[in-house]
Motif scaffolding. Structure first.
Motif, mmCIF file in Angstrom:
data_model
loop_
_atom_site.group_PDB
_atom_site.id
_atom_site.type_symbol
_atom_site.label_atom_id
_atom_site.label_comp_id
_atom_site.label_asym_id
_atom_site.label_seq_id
_atom_site.Cartn_x
_atom_site.Cartn_y
_atom_site.Cartn_z
ATOM 1 N N LEU A 197 104.058 97.265 26.544
ATOM 2 C CA LEU A 197 104.192 98.142 27.710
ATOM 3 C C LEU A 197 104.556 99.571 27.330
ATOM 4 N N GLY A 198 105.110 99.743 26.122
ATOM 5 C CA GLY A 198 105.440 101.085 25.672
ATOM 6 C C GLY A 198 104.210 101.990 25.655
ATOM 7 N N THR A 199 103.034 101.400 25.444
ATOM 8 C CA THR A 199 101.795 102.182 25.438
ATOM 9 C C THR A 199 101.688 103.049 26.688
ATOM 10 N N PHE A 200 101.941 102.425 27.849
ATOM 11 C CA PHE A 200 101.839 103.179 29.107
ATOM 12 C C PHE A 200 102.859 104.306 29.150
ATOM 13 N N ILE A 201 104.049 104.014 28.679
ATOM 14 C CA ILE A 201 105.110 105.026 28.733
ATOM 15 C C ILE A 201 104.690 106.248 27.932
ATOM 16 N N PHE A 202 104.229 106.015 26.701
ATOM 17 C CA PHE A 202 103.928 107.170 25.850
ATOM 18 C C PHE A 202 102.651 107.864 26.296
ATOM 19 N N GLN A 203 101.636 107.091 26.753
ATOM 20 C CA GLN A 203 100.437 107.725 27.314
ATOM 21 C C GLN A 203 100.813 108.563 28.522
ATOM 22 N N GLY A 204 101.619 107.974 29.392
ATOM 23 C CA GLY A 204 102.021 108.677 30.613
ATOM 24 C C GLY A 204 102.779 109.953 30.291
ATOM 25 N N LEU A 205 103.660 109.859 29.283
ATOM 26 C CA LEU A 205 104.398 111.061 28.885
ATOM 27 C C LEU A 205 103.434 112.120 28.379
ATOM 28 N N GLY A 206 102.444 111.674 27.612
ATOM 29 C CA GLY A 206 101.469 112.606 27.053
ATOM 30 C C GLY A 206 100.672 113.299 28.143
ATOM 31 N N GLN A 207 100.356 112.564 29.206
ATOM 32 C CA GLN A 207 99.531 113.138 30.264
ATOM 33 C C GLN A 207 100.380 113.685 31.405
ATOM 34 N N ALA A 208 101.687 113.691 31.227
ATOM 35 C CA ALA A 208 102.600 114.125 32.279
ATOM 36 C C ALA A 208 102.354 113.362 33.574
ATOM 37 N N ALA A 209 101.954 112.079 33.437
ATOM 38 C CA ALA A 209 101.728 111.256 34.625
ATOM 39 C C ALA A 209 102.922 110.316 34.781
ATOM 40 N N MET A 210 103.870 110.735 35.584
ATOM 41 C CA MET A 210 105.106 109.969 35.705
ATOM 42 C C MET A 210 104.868 108.557 36.240
ATOM 43 N N ASP A 211 103.862 108.421 37.077
ATOM 44 C CA ASP A 211 103.621 107.095 37.645
ATOM 45 C C ASP A 211 103.177 106.105 36.583
ATOM 46 N N MET A 212 102.471 106.639 35.590
ATOM 47 C CA MET A 212 102.039 105.767 34.506
ATOM 48 C C MET A 212 103.247 105.367 33.647
ATOM 49 N N VAL A 213 104.161 106.303 33.447
ATOM 50 C CA VAL A 213 105.392 105.981 32.716
ATOM 51 C C VAL A 213 106.121 104.846 33.433
ATOM 52 N N LEU A 214 106.178 104.988 34.759
ATOM 53 C CA LEU A 214 106.854 103.950 35.541
ATOM 54 C C LEU A 214 106.148 102.606 35.416
ATOM 55 N N LEU A 215 104.826 102.660 35.367
ATOM 56 C CA LEU A 215 104.045 101.423 35.244
ATOM 57 C C LEU A 215 104.455 100.667 33.975
#
Lengths: 424, 314
Positions: free
Chosen positions: A377-395
């Motif tokens: 699940l860390g994948t989503f967190i770091f991708q989301g951080l990279g894209q500044a997509a907070m909802d993805m971080v939350l996912l």
């Protein structure tokens, strides 16, 4: 015959005590009457009152939701009164004020009401979000999405804390406490199915449905493997440490040192040697060992998991009452029997406690392992951080949180179960 | 029967037990007494091989203890200790049934034996069988400990300060019960304590130890009347010796037949100790007591002179 006499005297003792208790109550009442102080209900529950006050402030002061026309544009925040209009907003404050009032003069009955209200409020949160999405999101824009705002997150968090406080005050059993959460969860599931289409989290999930499930499986596999391996190694190490004093000092020194290396640094340190091994040793390469991926992640996770596992197992086995062990041996139990029937069962609760700590810790650490390509699940967190997509971080972050909570609750319940025999 | 011949135990350079010889006859209750660190516990633990002796020989019914497997030897002996050592994760009934289970008795026989023992020690089956040790009072737990030691009906019982952690009243009750139990069961018991009153109350044979050696052994009265040296004398209570001796003798041993004189009003049982009789005289300011039997019928009388002097009477 003697014991029955003793127990008789014991029971008369308790009778006297209970009589004493009654007397004390009578005296108390008299004192109260004399002083003419109205103290029939106890003082305000400070914890609940402050929690509810904070909820009120967050609910009114912070954004309830944010709405954006698409994924790229930053959303625009909306306060609670934008969601439901002023009358609706004021109406939403009523249950909070009610709990506040109940907590001001708490007794058992009032706290029960407060508990019911808190559960109801939690269950109403998804409905509130659905209302917001219906009123604030432009139905003509298919890309439009709605993010959950700070106000709702904080309210959710504080209400959960209030629930825990109420559960403790009312001394509800653990299982009942957890099952109370089923009501809000059911409400959430229902609203996610029938409304809430623009919810950003839901959209993120829908676009990554397969990846999400795969990530959860990867995460669980990594955690399971790390805990499993460190359990076996940890028990063996603890046994060795019990036998040889030198092994004990050396073992704890190494494990303590491992624990002090920051996790990212450890992943980095393992990169070079494992890459070399993967390149030069064929059968290791065939097993999937390389500088990045699951292998170094697992190694590092096991490294971190070993200390709590070994420490708890060692202490658990070592601190069994020596009198009990002496009696067991003196009665003629063999070494194996003493270990299996006495030492191990008596140590089990503390060992399980170690497994619980290790598991919760590993669930969190595995998120970091995504950085070296281990998946999870860390994948989503770091991708989301990279894209500044907070909802993805939350996912990524929310399931990790939920997994940690569930693991904690399940293993905690198991520990309680093994303790049962000893509890009075 | 237990026999120790020239037994020593050394831990590294220190000698914990130094060349002791001791013989405990069948049915005898032998109490090892002494200050802490005198080697009494070590001696006890050498008998069931929790500690291996360095020199000498220990025999059980004529057989060397090293001829047995450790576990076999221990299962033949009951073992009760101060902290009770009850398994906290087992119920009372399961704790008591431990040794029979180790000996692979059939379950029905174990159940019957547990019931029998609980009845013998005054623990009601319904109330206690399913309880866990933590739910018991100190006295109840120690009773369970004794029941567990007796479970497989061993000839030999080793007890290491079993009543040490109890309050004085419970302790006295249990001492009394042990004496009663012993008069029925006739086990060979080795009992370790540092409490001289307990030792005097229980012992058939009293063994005073100091610095790993036996200072003196014999019947408690023998030691009281003729202590071998100043150490034994001080351990036995020094100036209190007279009272301690009086506590070992009964009124029945010193009373005179009924005389034609008026029967005194104060009555005392013939089974009471001389110490109790003296106490009653002091308390009631009486020089003469009427001695009665179990049916409260006068059978004799006891005067202060007979109580204290009575050299000619022996």
């Amino acid at each position: 015959m003697r014991a029955s006499r003793e127990s008789e005297s014991g029971s008369s003792d308790t009778e006297e005590r209970s009589k004493g208790g009654v007397n004390a109550e009578v005296v108390n009442k008299e004192v109260i009457n004399k002083e003419a102080v109205n103290r029939d209900s106890p003082r305000p529950n400070v914890v609940l009152v402050s929690l509810l006050l904070a909820t009120l402030v967050a609910w009114s002061g912070l954004d309830a939701v944010s709405v954006a026309p698409n994924r790229i544009v930053p959303g625009q925040g909306h306060a609670a009164w934008d969601v439901a209009g002023w009358p609706g907003f004021l109406l939403s404050l009523v249950p909070m004020l009610a709990v506040l009032a109940l907590a001001w003069r708490p007794d058992r009955r009032r706290l029960r009401w407060a508990l019911g209200l808190a559960v109801a409020m939690l269950a109403a949160l998804p409905a509130w979000l659905a209302l917001a999405s219906a009123r604030l999101v432009d139905a003509d824009l298919p890309q439009a999405r709605m993010g959950v705002g700070a106000g709702v997150w904080v309210a959710l968090f504080l209400l959960l804390l209030a629930l825990i406080e109420l559960r403790t005050r009312l001394a509800l059993p653990r299982t009942l406490g957890w099952s109370l959460l089923l009501v809000p969860l059911a409400s959430l599931a229902a609203w996610l199915t029938f409304g809430l289409a623009p919810l950003a989290l839901r959209q993120e999930f829908l676009t990554r449905r397969d990846g999400f499930i795969a990530a959860i499986v990867e995460h669980l596999l990594l955690v399971g493997a790390a805990v499993g391996v460190s359990l076996v190694l940890g028990v063996l190490l603890a046994l060795a440490m019990r036998r040889w004093a030198r092994c004990r000092t050396l073992g704890f020194a190494v494990l303590n040192f491992l624990q002090t290396i920051p996790s990212l640094a450890l992943f980095g340190l393992l990169l070079a040697p494992l890459a070399w091994l993967g390149a030069h040793v064929e059968w290791l390469a065939a097993l999937g060992v390389s500088g990045i991926g699951a292998a170094p992640a697992l190694l590092a996770l096991v490294g971190y998991s070993l200390l709590p596992m070994v420490r708890n197992t060692f202490v658990a086995l070592d601190e069994v009452d020596p009198g009990v062990i002496d009696a067991a041996r003196g009665m003629g139990m063999s070494r194996g029997q003493v270990f299996r029937q006495v030492r191990l069962p008596l140590a089990a609760p503390v060992i399980l406690e170690g497994i619980r700590i290790t598991t919760v810790q590993a669930i969190g650490l595995t998120a970091v392992a995504a950085l070296i390509g281990a998946g999870g699940l860390g994948t989503f967190i770091f991708q989301g951080l990279g894209q500044a997509a907070m909802d993805m971080v939350l996912l990524g972050a929310l399931p990790i949180l939920v997994m940690a909570l569930i693991a904690d609750a399940l293993l905690g319940a198991l520990t309680d179960l093994t303790r049962q025999g000893e509890a009075t | 029967m237990i026999e120790l011949i020239g037994v020593s135990k050394r831990f590294g350079d220190t000698t914990a037990v130094d060349d002791i010889s001791l013989r405990v006859e069948r049915g005898e209750l032998c109490v090892l007494v002494g200050t802490s660190g005198c080697g009494k516990s070590t001696t006890l633990r050498m008998i069931n091989r929790l500690i291996e002796h360095s020199d000498g020989e220990i025999h059980i019914d004529g057989q060397q203890i090293r001829d047995f497997r450790e576990e076999t030897l221990r299962r033949r002996m009951g073992y009760a200790i101060q902290s009770t050592g009850l398994f906290p994760h087992w119920t009372v009934a399961r704790n008591i049934g431990l040794v029979p289970r180790l000996l692979k008795w059939p379950p029905a026989r174990i159940r019957k034996r547990v019931e029998e023992l609980m009845a013998m020690l005054g623990l009601s089956m319904e109330e206690f069988a399913g309880k866990y040790p933590r739910q018991l009072s100190g006295g109840q737990a120690q009773r369970v400990g004794v029941a567990r030691a007796l479970a497989a009906d061993p000839d030999i019982l080793l007890m290491d300060e079993p009543f040490g952690a109890l309050d004085p009243i419970t302790r006295e009750t249990l001492q009394h019960e042990l004496r009663e139990l012993q008069s029925r069961l006739q086990k060979t018991i080795v009992f370790v304590t540092h409490d001289m009153d307990e030792a005097l109350r229980l012992a058939d044979r009293l063994v005073v130890m100091d610095g790993g050696r036996i200072r003196q052994q014999g019947h408690p009265l023998e030691l009281l009347r003729e202590p071998a040296d100043a150490f034994v004398e001080s351990l036995l209570g020094g100036e209190d010796r007279g009272l301690k001796e009086a506590a070992l003798l009964t009124v029945g041993e010193r009373m005179m037949p009924l005389s034609p004189r008026l029967l005194p009003r104060e009555r005392i049982s013939r089974h009471a100790t001389l110490r109790e009789a003296l106490s009653m005289m002091l308390w009631r300011h009486a020089e003469r007591l009427a001695v009665v039997d179990d049916e409260d019928m006068p059978v004799g009388e006891l005067s202060l002179r007979q109580l204290v002097g009575a050299k000619h009477h022996e």
